[in-house]
Design a protein around this motif. Sequence first.
Motif, PDB file in Angstrom:
ATOM      1  N   ALA A 199      84.921  26.404  78.853  1.00 27.25           N
ATOM      2  CA  ALA A 199      83.813  25.176  78.604  1.00 27.25           C
ATOM      3  C   ALA A 199      82.865  25.255  80.049  1.00 27.25           C
ATOM      4  O   ALA A 199      83.322  25.338  80.995  1.00 27.25           O
ATOM      5  CB  ALA A 199      84.727  23.935  78.873  1.00 27.25           C
ATOM      6  N   ARG A 200      81.587  25.464  79.538  1.00 26.41           N
ATOM      7  CA  ARG A 200      80.577  25.665  80.620  1.00 26.41           C
ATOM      8  C   ARG A 200      80.672  24.354  81.578  1.00 26.41           C
ATOM      9  O   ARG A 200      80.475  24.708  82.640  1.00 26.41           O
ATOM     10  CB  ARG A 200      79.421  25.556  79.723  1.00 26.41           C
ATOM     11  N   SER A 201      80.653  22.867  81.247  1.00 27.91           N
ATOM     12  CA  SER A 201      80.664  22.126  81.955  1.00 27.91           C
ATOM     13  C   SER A 201      81.802  22.046  83.034  1.00 27.91           C
ATOM     14  O   SER A 201      81.465  21.805  84.094  1.00 27.91           O
ATOM     15  CB  SER A 201      80.471  20.642  81.061  1.00 27.91           C
ATOM     16  N   LEU A 202      83.015  22.190  82.569  1.00 21.05           N
ATOM     17  CA  LEU A 202      84.072  22.430  83.347  1.00 21.05           C
ATOM     18  C   LEU A 202      83.715  23.554  84.376  1.00 21.05           C
ATOM     19  O   LEU A 202      84.001  23.439  85.464  1.00 21.05           O
ATOM     20  CB  LEU A 202      85.360  22.574  82.626  1.00 21.05           C
ATOM     21  N   ASN A 203      83.391  24.675  83.896  1.00 21.48           N
ATOM     22  CA  ASN A 203      83.099  25.932  84.947  1.00 21.48           C
ATOM     23  C   ASN A 203      82.262  25.444  85.706  1.00 21.48           C
ATOM     24  O   ASN A 203      82.454  25.889  87.227  1.00 21.48           O
ATOM     25  CB  ASN A 203      82.668  26.975  83.956  1.00 21.48           C
ATOM     26  N   THR A 204      81.015  25.050  85.407  1.00 22.08           N
ATOM     27  CA  THR A 204      80.048  24.484  86.528  1.00 22.08           C
ATOM     28  C   THR A 204      80.603  23.419  87.459  1.00 22.08           C
ATOM     29  O   THR A 204      80.215  23.754  88.855  1.00 22.08           O
ATOM     30  CB  THR A 204      78.714  23.941  85.715  1.00 22.08           C
ATOM     31  N   ALA A 205      81.082  22.616  86.878  1.00 16.62           N
ATOM     32  CA  ALA A 205      81.476  21.329  88.031  1.00 16.62           C
ATOM     33  C   ALA A 205      82.517  21.770  89.051  1.00 16.62           C
ATOM     34  O   ALA A 205      82.530  21.681  90.031  1.00 16.62           O
ATOM     35  CB  ALA A 205      82.038  20.208  87.267  1.00 16.62           C
ATOM     36  N   VAL A 206      83.590  22.520  88.591  1.00 21.04           N
ATOM     37  CA  VAL A 206      84.633  22.803  89.104  1.00 21.04           C
ATOM     38  C   VAL A 206      84.429  23.851  90.305  1.00 21.04           C
ATOM     39  O   VAL A 206      84.681  23.874  91.600  1.00 21.04           O
ATOM     40  CB  VAL A 206      85.910  23.410  88.294  1.00 21.04           C
ATOM     41  N   SER A 207      83.748  25.121  89.838  1.00 20.44           N
ATOM     42  CA  SER A 207      83.381  26.091  90.625  1.00 20.44           C
ATOM     43  C   SER A 207      82.455  25.645  91.742  1.00 20.44           C
ATOM     44  O   SER A 207      82.334  26.057  92.869  1.00 20.44           O
ATOM     45  CB  SER A 207      82.830  27.200  89.765  1.00 20.44           C
ATOM     46  N   GLY A 208      81.637  24.623  91.360  1.00 18.22           N
ATOM     47  CA  GLY A 208      80.614  24.012  92.216  1.00 18.22           C
ATOM     48  C   GLY A 208      81.205  23.427  93.494  1.00 18.22           C
ATOM     49  O   GLY A 208      80.584  23.328  94.584  1.00 18.22           O
ATOM     50  N   VAL A 265      82.533  32.652  92.800  1.00 22.27           N
ATOM     51  CA  VAL A 265      82.804  31.720  93.992  1.00 22.27           C
ATOM     52  C   VAL A 265      83.149  32.257  95.246  1.00 22.27           C
ATOM     53  O   VAL A 265      83.489  33.570  95.159  1.00 22.27           O
ATOM     54  CB  VAL A 265      84.216  30.847  93.633  1.00 22.27           C
ATOM     55  N   ARG A 266      82.621  31.793  96.303  1.00 21.98           N
ATOM     56  CA  ARG A 266      82.696  32.316  97.676  1.00 21.98           C
ATOM     57  C   ARG A 266      84.157  32.339  97.863  1.00 21.98           C
ATOM     58  O   ARG A 266      84.809  31.497  97.919  1.00 21.98           O
ATOM     59  CB  ARG A 266      81.750  31.503  98.690  1.00 21.98           C
ATOM     60  N   GLU A 267      84.590  33.254  98.885  1.00 19.87           N
ATOM     61  CA  GLU A 267      85.913  33.360  99.486  1.00 19.87           C
ATOM     62  C   GLU A 267      85.958  32.681 100.801  1.00 19.87           C
ATOM     63  O   GLU A 267      84.856  32.844 101.669  1.00 19.87           O
ATOM     64  CB  GLU A 267      86.304  34.898  99.428  1.00 19.87           C
ATOM     65  N   TYR A 268      86.931  32.170 101.005  1.00 26.98           N
ATOM     66  CA  TYR A 268      86.947  31.452 102.321  1.00 26.98           C
ATOM     67  C   TYR A 268      88.220  31.906 102.867  1.00 26.98           C
ATOM     68  O   TYR A 268      89.314  31.536 102.649  1.00 26.98           O
ATOM     69  CB  TYR A 268      87.181  29.833 102.019  1.00 26.98           C
ATOM     70  N   PRO A 269      88.159  32.786 103.920  1.00 24.95           N
ATOM     71  CA  PRO A 269      89.642  33.617 104.548  1.00 24.95           C
ATOM     72  C   PRO A 269      90.105  32.337 105.269  1.00 24.95           C
ATOM     73  O   PRO A 269      89.700  31.462 105.985  1.00 24.95           O
ATOM     74  CB  PRO A 269      88.774  34.419 105.435  1.00 24.95           C
ATOM     75  N   PRO A 288      93.397  28.605 100.762  1.00 29.47           N
ATOM     76  CA  PRO A 288      94.094  28.976  99.586  1.00 29.47           C
ATOM     77  C   PRO A 288      92.889  29.672  98.577  1.00 29.47           C
ATOM     78  O   PRO A 288      91.850  29.123  98.662  1.00 29.47           O
ATOM     79  CB  PRO A 288      94.710  27.904  99.212  1.00 29.47           C
ATOM     80  N   ALA A 289      93.555  30.528  97.744  1.00 26.01           N
ATOM     81  CA  ALA A 289      92.728  31.313  96.849  1.00 26.01           C
ATOM     82  C   ALA A 289      92.105  30.403  95.835  1.00 26.01           C
ATOM     83  O   ALA A 289      92.878  29.681  95.388  1.00 26.01           O
ATOM     84  CB  ALA A 289      93.317  32.679  96.403  1.00 26.01           C
ATOM     85  N   TYR A 290      90.809  30.714  95.472  1.00 23.35           N
ATOM     86  CA  TYR A 290      90.322  30.328  94.145  1.00 23.35           C
ATOM     87  C   TYR A 290      90.316  31.410  93.156  1.00 23.35           C
ATOM     88  O   TYR A 290      89.591  32.379  93.399  1.00 23.35           O
ATOM     89  CB  TYR A 290      88.719  29.674  94.379  1.00 23.35           C
ATOM     90  N   VAL A 291      91.182  31.413  92.168  1.00 25.87           N
ATOM     91  CA  VAL A 291      91.436  32.526  91.179  1.00 25.87           C
ATOM     92  C   VAL A 291      90.776  32.280  90.057  1.00 25.87           C
ATOM     93  O   VAL A 291      91.283  31.379  89.077  1.00 25.87           O
ATOM     94  CB  VAL A 291      93.102  32.776  91.224  1.00 25.87           C
ATOM     95  N   PRO A 292      89.586  32.732  89.622  1.00 29.57           N
ATOM     96  CA  PRO A 292      89.001  33.120  88.271  1.00 29.57           C
ATOM     97  C   PRO A 292      89.525  33.991  87.235  1.00 29.57           C
ATOM     98  O   PRO A 292      89.792  35.110  87.745  1.00 29.57           O
ATOM     99  CB  PRO A 292      87.626  33.196  88.593  1.00 29.57           C
ATOM    100  N   VAL A 293      89.924  33.564  86.141  1.00 29.49           N
ATOM    101  CA  VAL A 293      90.594  34.524  85.204  1.00 29.49           C
ATOM    102  C   VAL A 293      89.612  34.277  83.804  1.00 29.49           C
ATOM    103  O   VAL A 293      89.481  33.141  83.555  1.00 29.49           O
ATOM    104  CB  VAL A 293      92.101  34.348  84.932  1.00 29.49           C
ATOM    105  N   PRO A 294      89.571  35.404  83.031  1.00 28.34           N
ATOM    106  CA  PRO A 294      89.022  35.224  81.859  1.00 28.34           C
ATOM    107  C   PRO A 294      89.754  34.172  80.799  1.00 28.34           C
ATOM    108  O   PRO A 294      89.180  33.417  80.140  1.00 28.34           O
ATOM    109  CB  PRO A 294      88.807  36.397  81.170  1.00 28.34           C
ATOM    110  N   TYR A 295      91.043  34.484  80.713  1.00 30.43           N
ATOM    111  CA  TYR A 295      92.168  33.945  79.796  1.00 30.43           C
ATOM    112  C   TYR A 295      93.474  34.045  80.362  1.00 30.43           C
ATOM    113  O   TYR A 295      93.749  34.572  81.105  1.00 30.43           O
ATOM    114  CB  TYR A 295      91.742  34.987  78.477  1.00 30.43           C
TER     115      TYR A 295
END
Length: 387
Positions: free
Chosen positions: A226-235, A259-263, A266-273
């Motif tokens: 869902a584009r709206s979820l993707n945009t708001a959360v990744s932002g 998304v930018r990595e923050y050493p 905790p990781a932000y892990v994007p996956v297609p499915y």
Amino acid sequence: MTNSGPHGDTGNTADAVSRQGGAEPATKAPTVVVAGGGTAGHIEPAMALADAVMRLRPDARVVALGTERGLENQLVPARGYQLELVPPVPLPRKPSAELLRLPLKVRDSVRKTRKVLDEVGADVVVGFGGYVALPAYLAARGRVPIVVHEANKHPGLANKIGARFAKRVAVGMKGTPLSRAEVVGIPLRHSITSLDRAALRAEAREYFQLDPDAPTLLVFGGSQGARSLNTAVSGAAEDFAKAGVGVLHAHGPKNSVVVREYPGRPAYVPVPYLDRMDLAYAAADLVLCRSGAMTVAEVSAVGLPAVFVPLPHGNGEQALNAEPAVAAGAALLVPDAELTQRKVADEVVPLVTDRERLAKMSAAAVGLGHGKADEVLAGMVLGALDR
């Protein structure tokens, strides 16, 4: 046309007999045909029912109807069931040239569907709505017992028609306006209804490469994202990082999230499915997602606190799906138009880090679902067989 399962299952081979548990001759075992192709919301309940039928009647055979473009082409064979393809019957919502051609399309699809029912020796047809259900109902009418299952509070046209001559009508929630409706809930996979989130937490976090101890948000917008979820959360990725929150974000196979990595955070892990929803639920402390009937049922069944963002299109059924969980205090509802990066930062981030509030929401989810819906519906289906 037959789509084989992972072992070449066409319903006629020794492997097929073994998968369906049929030690007896096929003529003595019931053949259950499920019609629920198109979207995961139709397919998953059908597959959950199929599994329950096989547990109750190991000698049974289950065949699924689908179309050549639906997700069932991946999901049904992967579960080991025979898939037969028939022409879909999309129902135009407005007057158009397509509407004028509809009678011919219906007649052609019904004829081909009836041929499939005869070839597989259907003893009962179970419809879950969608493009495949209408021709299945019309092909079975007067020939094979029909059972209808409607997951949403607002029934689709196919199920409205099918319910008129069905032997049994099952619904997912109270107030669904179908004659003779029996509330059974929504059939869910056994791996979901038996899920112990706490016991699987460590394994789940490792599977998705998430921080083992950080508060974690699960995000998904259905099978396509869902584009709206993707945009708001990744932002709001920086806000999550600063708060020490991990994120598992399924953005959809046709979308991407960068998304930018923050050493050190905790990781932000994007996956297609998400191919392991059981582990995704176990890894999470809170979920932000759409509120399709299947999703709401699963989230409630596993006791996961939720922020539901209903799909803004259609007849408002997704908001209705979320109502019981919101009323019980197990979930929040945010309209799609209000889901912004700032909304996520101001409301979702504080929520996922509030362990006491999440515990109360999780407790409130207990009892909302129907954990035995799959076997209850399977009992109705097997009971509908003509003896």
